[in-house]
Design a protein around this motif. Structure first.
Motif, mmCIF file in Angstrom:
data_model
loop_
_atom_site.group_PDB
_atom_site.id
_atom_site.type_symbol
_atom_site.label_atom_id
_atom_site.label_comp_id
_atom_site.label_asym_id
_atom_site.label_seq_id
_atom_site.Cartn_x
_atom_site.Cartn_y
_atom_site.Cartn_z
ATOM 1 N N ILE A 1 10.558 -3.231 -0.120
ATOM 2 C CA ILE A 1 11.892 -2.731 0.176
ATOM 3 C C ILE A 1 12.060 -2.570 1.677
ATOM 4 N N LEU A 2 13.296 -2.580 2.110
ATOM 5 C CA LEU A 2 13.595 -2.365 3.521
ATOM 6 C C LEU A 2 13.747 -0.872 3.785
ATOM 7 N N TYR A 3 13.328 -0.454 4.944
ATOM 8 C CA TYR A 3 13.400 0.957 5.323
ATOM 9 C C TYR A 3 14.828 1.485 5.248
ATOM 10 N N LYS A 4 15.797 0.651 5.577
ATOM 11 C CA LYS A 4 17.186 1.122 5.598
ATOM 12 C C LYS A 4 17.642 1.649 4.230
ATOM 13 N N TYR A 5 16.998 1.206 3.149
ATOM 14 C CA TYR A 5 17.385 1.670 1.822
ATOM 15 C C TYR A 5 16.859 3.062 1.491
ATOM 16 N N ILE A 6 15.930 3.559 2.253
ATOM 17 C CA ILE A 6 15.399 4.903 1.991
ATOM 18 C C ILE A 6 15.581 5.840 3.175
ATOM 19 N N SER A 7 16.117 5.349 4.277
ATOM 20 C CA SER A 7 16.172 6.128 5.516
ATOM 21 C C SER A 7 16.988 7.408 5.423
ATOM 22 N N ASN A 8 17.885 7.522 4.468
ATOM 23 C CA ASN A 8 18.698 8.736 4.351
ATOM 24 C C ASN A 8 18.160 9.700 3.287
ATOM 25 N N LYS A 9 16.969 9.435 2.780
ATOM 26 C CA LYS A 9 16.366 10.303 1.761
ATOM 27 C C LYS A 9 15.051 10.895 2.286
ATOM 28 N N ASN A 10 14.661 12.042 1.737
ATOM 29 C CA ASN A 10 13.425 12.687 2.166
ATOM 30 C C ASN A 10 12.392 12.831 1.064
ATOM 31 N N LYS B 1 6.429 3.310 13.123
ATOM 32 C CA LYS B 1 5.447 2.618 13.962
ATOM 33 C C LYS B 1 4.765 1.505 13.176
ATOM 34 N N PHE B 2 4.390 1.798 11.948
ATOM 35 C CA PHE B 2 3.728 0.809 11.108
ATOM 36 C C PHE B 2 4.646 -0.378 10.836
ATOM 37 N N LEU B 3 5.909 -0.098 10.557
ATOM 38 C CA LEU B 3 6.861 -1.172 10.275
ATOM 39 C C LEU B 3 7.098 -2.043 11.508
ATOM 40 N N LEU B 4 7.060 -1.445 12.690
ATOM 41 C CA LEU B 4 7.194 -2.218 13.931
ATOM 42 C C LEU B 4 6.028 -3.174 14.125
ATOM 43 N N LYS B 5 4.888 -2.852 13.522
ATOM 44 C CA LYS B 5 3.694 -3.706 13.621
ATOM 45 C C LYS B 5 3.647 -4.727 12.490
ATOM 46 N N LYS B 6 4.791 -4.998 11.885
ATOM 47 C CA LYS B 6 4.944 -6.020 10.836
ATOM 48 C C LYS B 6 4.430 -5.616 9.460
ATOM 49 N N GLY B 7 4.138 -4.346 9.253
ATOM 50 C CA GLY B 7 3.790 -3.874 7.926
ATOM 51 C C GLY B 7 5.065 -3.804 7.089
ATOM 52 N N SER B 8 4.936 -3.586 5.807
ATOM 53 C CA SER B 8 6.132 -3.460 4.974
ATOM 54 C C SER B 8 5.972 -2.334 3.972
ATOM 55 N N LEU B 9 7.095 -1.892 3.481
ATOM 56 C CA LEU B 9 7.173 -0.789 2.562
ATOM 57 C C LEU B 9 7.304 -1.339 1.153
ATOM 58 N N ALA B 10 6.635 -0.722 0.181
ATOM 59 C CA ALA B 10 6.649 -1.247 -1.180
ATOM 60 C C ALA B 10 6.616 -0.121 -2.217
ATOM 61 N N ILE B 11 7.036 -0.483 -3.422
ATOM 62 C CA ILE B 11 7.006 0.430 -4.569
ATOM 63 C C ILE B 11 6.335 -0.315 -5.709
ATOM 64 N N ASP B 12 5.448 0.355 -6.413
ATOM 65 C CA ASP B 12 4.811 -0.232 -7.596
ATOM 66 C C ASP B 12 5.893 -0.431 -8.648
ATOM 67 N N ILE B 13 6.031 -1.623 -9.196
ATOM 68 C CA ILE B 13 7.131 -1.884 -10.135
ATOM 69 C C ILE B 13 7.017 -1.083 -11.424
ATOM 70 N N ASN B 14 5.856 -0.544 -11.713
ATOM 71 C CA ASN B 14 5.701 0.285 -12.921
ATOM 72 C C ASN B 14 6.167 1.715 -12.722
ATOM 73 N N GLN B 15 6.589 2.030 -11.531
ATOM 74 C CA GLN B 15 7.108 3.378 -11.274
ATOM 75 C C GLN B 15 8.603 3.358 -11.426
#
Length: 70
Positions: free
Chosen positions: A11-20, A56-70
């Protein structure tokens, strides 16, 4: 699917950036190692320090993910 038989949705960070708080674990994917690691446990607040680390991690080309079983 990774080596442990789990499948992830990136997922892209922008989809979770307004949640905590999220009802699922957030994983980070390291493209250099090809591995996923839990970044934030479910129902744990994304505090400002963790948010900075994630950016910082995303700037280093890492990506954010969710396990599809969740």
């Amino acid at each position: 699917m990774n080596a442990h038989g789990r499948s992830f949705i990136h997922i892209l960070y922008k989809y979770i950036s307004n949640k905590n708080i999220f009802p699922f674990h957030l994983f980070i994917y390291n493209p250099k190692s090809g591995k996923y690691h839990v970044f934030l446990e479910a129902n744990t607040p994304l505090c400002s320090e963790k948010s900075k680390d994630l950016k910082k991690f995303l700037l280093k080309k890492g990506s954010l993910a969710i396990d599809i079983n969740q």
